[in-house]
Design an enzyme around this catalytic site. Structure first.
Site, PDB file in Angstrom:
ATOM      1  N   ASP A 185      30.213  92.867  92.910  1.00 41.95           N
ATOM      2  CA  ASP A 185      30.737  92.189  91.727  1.00 41.95           C
ATOM      3  C   ASP A 185      30.018  90.859  91.489  1.00 41.95           C
ATOM      4  OD1 ASP A 185      32.351  91.360  89.693  1.00 41.95           O
ATOM      5  OD2 ASP A 185      34.225  91.513  90.796  1.00 41.95           O
ATOM      6  N   ASP A 245      37.388  93.477  82.613  1.00 38.98           N
ATOM      7  CA  ASP A 245      38.468  94.193  83.308  1.00 38.98           C
ATOM      8  C   ASP A 245      39.430  94.864  82.332  1.00 38.98           C
ATOM      9  OD1 ASP A 245      37.235  92.899  85.349  1.00 38.98           O
ATOM     10  OD2 ASP A 245      39.070  92.124  86.255  1.00 38.98           O
TER      11      ASP A 245
END
Ligand code: GAL
Length: 690
Positions: free
Chosen positions: A417, A494
Site C-alpha cells: 500500500d 477505499d
C-alpha cells in the site's frame, strides 16, 4: 365581441396580472443545500467547491465570474420540491476554474422533472465556456438537479450551477432533499442450497512456479464424508484423498490436465483442472478474506484464526474461498497519543533489521501454519514507505529483507500500500541514488519503482507470493501493474458501504478492462457486506438488492473477491451472497475477461432510467450478462437488443443467482422480459441453444 369571449379575456388578463405581480426569483443558493450528497465536503453557496474554507473562491467558469450560484463536486444530487410552484429554472453551468488545467475533470449536468429528462448539458470539460440552461418547469412537482461524473470518477470535478434560479408563481422557498433511495426490501435469499451429492467448485485452472510449495484444496460441496481422487497429477504432487488437499512441488514448467473427482454416499462428481507451472500466479482472481473493513486497527492473531476457522466451518472454503489476509496493524506503531494503540508502540525492527510483529501477533509463522493447516492461504500487508497508512512499520529500505521474512513465515499474498511512499517521491526523506522522485520526472518511473523493487524480491523467494498493488489507481496503474510483478491493482480509493461508493468504484472500470487477464486483475477493493465497521462493528448499510448488485459486479469485473466482514457473524443472507457457485464461476472463469458496459438504457417509457448492461465472454463459449438498474424505481424491460450484447441465434438464458434457465429467446425476434429492482441486478448467462 360576445359575452363569453369578454369573460375569457378578463380571466386571461387576471391570470397574467397575477403572475406578473407575484413573480419571484428564488435563488438556488438560498435554498437549504444541506441534503446535497457529494463525494466530499458540502455544496458551497455563491462559491466554488473547496476542501478547506480558505480555498473558497467566487464561482468562475472559463474566466467569467458569477456572483450567485452553487459550487459542488460530481456526483451531486439535489431534489427540489417545487410542487408546481415554479415556471422556469435557469442557470449557467460548467466546471469551475479552480481546477482549470486538470485533464481529469469532466461532468454532465442534468435537470430532471418528475422523472423526465428536461435538460442535459452533454459532457463538459475544464476550459469549456458556461452553458446556459433554461428550463420550463411549469407543473413540475419534484425537480432533480444532478451533476454526473461523466463515468470517469469524481477527480477534480468542481461543478458550478452558476446564476441558478427559479422564477416562481408566488412561493418564496422550496423544500429540498438529497438522493432518493429505493423502497426498503427485506433481505431475500436467491442461492439454492448445494445438493447433497458432490459438486466440485472453484476455478478450472491453478498457477504455480517451479520449485514453490504447492497447496490447493479441492473445494467441494456435498454430504460428508467426501473421498477425493485426482487423475493425471504430475510427478511431485500428491493428493490427500480424505481432505482433498493437493500438495508437493513441481520442478519444471509445464501444463498438466488433471481430472478431479469427489465421491460420497449420494454419488460422485468430476471436474477438469488445469495446473500451469510457469511464471504467472493468480490465474483466476484471488478469493478470500481481509481484516481491514471489519477490524482495522483492532485486528489480532486470535481474530485472524477465528476468521480462518469460520472460512471452513461456514462451508465457504468449499466454494473456493481460500485467502485469509491480515491487513494493516500486525506491525509495531509509531509513537502516538491514542490510548488503544499504546501496546503497539515498540521498535519497528530488531537489531538485525528484521521486521517485528506486534504483541497482538506473537507468532507470525505459527499463524501462517494455522491457516495452512486448514487448507487455506495466508496473506499480509505492508507499504513501500517508511510507515503504512496506519503509521505502522513499512518496508522502506528493507524490501529484500521483508520479502524474505514474509516467505520464511509462510505467507502467500502481499498487499502493498502506497501511503507514506509519497514522502519518498516528494523528496522528504533521504533517498539512496537510483530511487526516482516526482520532481523533474519525465515519466511514471517514480510511481512504479517501489512496486518493481518489491515485485522483484517476491519473485526471488522460493514461495509463490501473490502481489496485490494498492495505490488507488494513480498513474494508470492498470497499464504497468503486471510489468512490475503485480497480480492485481486497486484502481480507486477505499470502498465503503454506501451505494454511491459501490457505484462510483464499480461502474468506472472500463478503462482498465483491456489489461485484465489471467494473472492480472483490476481490484475494485474489498466486499462490503455482512458485519463491517473498521473496528466498530455494525451491519453493512447496503440494501439487499445493492448487495446482489455489488457481488454480481465484482464477479463480472473479475476483481479479486476479498470478504471484508466479521467471518464469525455471517448470517444466512450474507452466506447466500458468497456461496453461489454459478455466480462465483463468473469471477473465476478461466478466460479471465473483465466485463465492460455493452449498453446503457437512459429512458424507459418516457422516464429517466439508468440501466447499464455489462457483458463478458466465458471460457465455455457462453456470455455472462449483468443487467444493472442504477435507478431507484424498478425497471421493466422487454429486452431485444441482443446484437449489442453480441448474442445471436437461439440462446438459453440462465438466471445465475436463482440457478435456473429462465428463457430460450430467438434473438432475431423474441423479447426477454426483465424486471430489475431499484439499485439491483439480474445476472444471466447466455449459451447457444443446442
Ligand atoms: C488504505 C487501504 C486500505 C487499508 C488501509 C490500512 O490505504 O486502501 O484498504 O489497507 O490503508 O491502513
Amino acid at each position: 365581441m360576445g359575452l363569453r369571449a369578454l369573460i375569457g379575456l378578463r380571466l386571461l388578463a387576471t391570470a397574467m396580472t397575477t403572475s406578473v405581480v407575484s413573480a419571484e426569483t428564488v435563488w438556488l443558493a438560498d435554498l437549504n443545500l444541506s441534503p446535497v450528497v457529494q463525494p466530499w465536503g458540502r455544496p458551497q453557496k455563491n462559491s466554488c467547491a473547496a476542501r478547506k474554507p480558505e480555498d473558497a473562491a467566487p464561482l468562475k467558469i472559463r474566466g467569467k465570474v458569477f456572483a450567485r450560484g452553487v459550487g459542488t463536486v460530481a456526483e451531486s444530487i439535489l431534489v427540489v420540491s417545487l410542487e408546481g410552484g415554479a415556471k422556469t429554472f435557469s442557470a449557467q453551468v460548467g466546471l469551475d476554474d479552480a481546477k482549470r488545467g486538470s485533464a481529469r475533470s469532466s461532468v454532465e449536468f442534468f435537470v430532471i422533472g418528475d422523472g423526465r429528462m428536461l435538460w442535459r448539458s452533454g459532457v463538459m470539460r475544464t476550459g469549456t465556456e458556461a452553458k446556459p440552461c433554461e428550463v420550463n418547469v411549469v407543473g413540475v412537482r419534484q425537480l432533480m438537479l444532478k451533476v454526473g461524473d461523466a463515468e470517469d470518477g469524481n477527480n477534480d470535478d468542481f461543478a458550478d450551477w452558476a446564476d441558478a434560479r427559479f422564477e416562481t408563481t408566488g412561493a418564496k422557498t422550496f423544500r429540498t432533499s438529497g438522493e432518493p433511495v429505493p423502497a426498503p426490501v427485506a433481505p431475500y435469499i436467491l442461492t439454492p442450497p448445494p445438493p447433497a451429492s458432490p459438486r466440485i467448485n472453484g476455478p478450472g485452472v491453478f498457477g504455480v512456479r517451479p520449485g514453490s510449495p504447492f497447496l490447493y484444496a479441492i473445494p467441494a460441496t456435498g454430504e460428508r464424508p467426501l473421498a477425493y481422487q485426482a487423475k493425471g497429477l504430475p510427478t511431485g504432487l500428491r493428493l490427500d484423498p480424505k481432505t482433498g488437499r493437493i500438495s508437493g512441488v513441481l520442478s519444471a514448467k509445464g501444463e498438466f490436465i488433471v481430472t478431479l473427482r469427489a465421491t460420497n454416499a449420494r454419488g460422485s462428481a468430476e471436474k477438469r483442472f488445469r495446473i500451469v507451472c510457469g511464471d504467472t500466479l493468480a490465474l483466476t482472481p484471488p478469493m478470500g478474506w481481509n481484516s481491514w473493513n471489519c477490524f482495522a486497527q483492532t485486528v489480532s492473531a486470535e481474530k485472524i484464526k477465528a476468521a480462518a476457522d469460520a472460512m471452513v466451518s461456514t462451508g465457504l472454503a468449499d466454494h473456493g474461498w481460500s485467502y485469509v489476509n491480515i491487513d494493516d496493524y500486525w506491525q509495531n506503531h509509531l509513537p502516538t497519543d491514542e490510548k488503544t494503540l499504546q501496546d503497539l508502540v515498540r521498535p519497528f525492527r530488531d537489531e538485525r533489521g528484521v521486521i517485528a510483529s506486534n504483541v497482538r501477533f506473537p507468532d507470525m509463522k505459527g499463524l501462517a501454519d494455522y491457516i495452512h493447516a486448514r487448507g487455506l492461504k495466508a496473506g499480509l500487508y505492508s507499504s513501500p514507505g517508511p510507515t503504512t497508512c496506519g503509521k505502522c512499520a513499512g518496508s522502506w529500505l528493507h524490501e529484500e529483507q521483508d520479502a524474505r521474512t514474509f516467505a520464511e513465515w509462510g505467507f502467500d499474498f502481499l498487499k502493498y500500500d502506497w501511503c507514506s511512499y509519497s514522502s519518498v517521491v516528494e523528496g522528504k526523506v533521504p533517498t539512496p541514488s537510483g530511487v526516482p522522485v516526482r520532481k523533474g520526472s519525465k515519466d511514471d518511473a517514480y510511481a512504479s519503482h517501489p512496486f518493481k523493487v518489491m515485485g522483484g524480491y517476491l519473485r526471488a523467494q522460493k514461495r509463490d507470493i501473490v502481489f496485490s498493488l494498492c495505490q488507488y489507481g494513480n498513474n494508470d496503474v492498470w497499464k504497468w501493474g503486471a510489468a512490475v510483478g503485480g497480480s492485481s491493482w486497486r484502481t480507486t480509493g477505499d470502498v465503503n458501504d454506501s451505494w454511491r461508493s459501490v457505484r462510483e468504484i464499480g461502474f468506472t472500470q472500463d478503462k482498465a478492462a483491456p489489461y485484465a487477464k489471467p494473472g492480472s486483475w483490476t481490484d475494485t477493493d474489498m466486499l462490503i457486506l455482512g458485519w463491517i465497521g473498521w473496528g466498530r462493528m455494525r451491519p453493512t448499510s447496503l440494501s439487499a438488492d445493492e448487495q446482489y448488485a455489488h457481488v454480481s459486479l465484482w464477479c463480472m469485473l473479475s476483481s479479486p473477491l476479498l470478504i471484508g466482514c466479521d467471518m464469525t457473524k455471517l448470517d444466512a443472507f450474507t452466506l447466500n451472497l458468497l456461496a453461489n457457485d454459478e455466480v462465483l464461476a463468473v469471477n473465476q472463469d478461466e478466460l479471465g475477461r473483465q466485463a465492460t458496459c455493452a449498453l446503457r438504457i437512459e429512458e424507459v417509457e418516457g422516464k429517466v432510467a439508468d440501466v447499464r448492461i455489462y457483458a463478458k465472454d466465458l471460457a465455455d463459449g457462453g456470455r455472462a450478462v449483468a443487467f444493472f438498474n442504477l435507478g431507484v424505481e424498478p425497471v421493466k424491460l422487454a429486452f431485444k437488443e441482443f446484437g449489442k450484447l453480441k448474442l445471436s441465434g437461439r440462446q438459453v438464458a440462465r438466471d445465475l443467482w436463482r440457478q435456473r434457465d429462465v428463457a430460450t429467446p430467438d434473438t432475431a425476434k423474441d423479447a426477454l422480459p426483465l424486471l430489475l429492482p431499484g439499485h439491483g441486478v439480474l445476472l444471466y448467462k447466455f449459451a447457444a441453444a443446442k
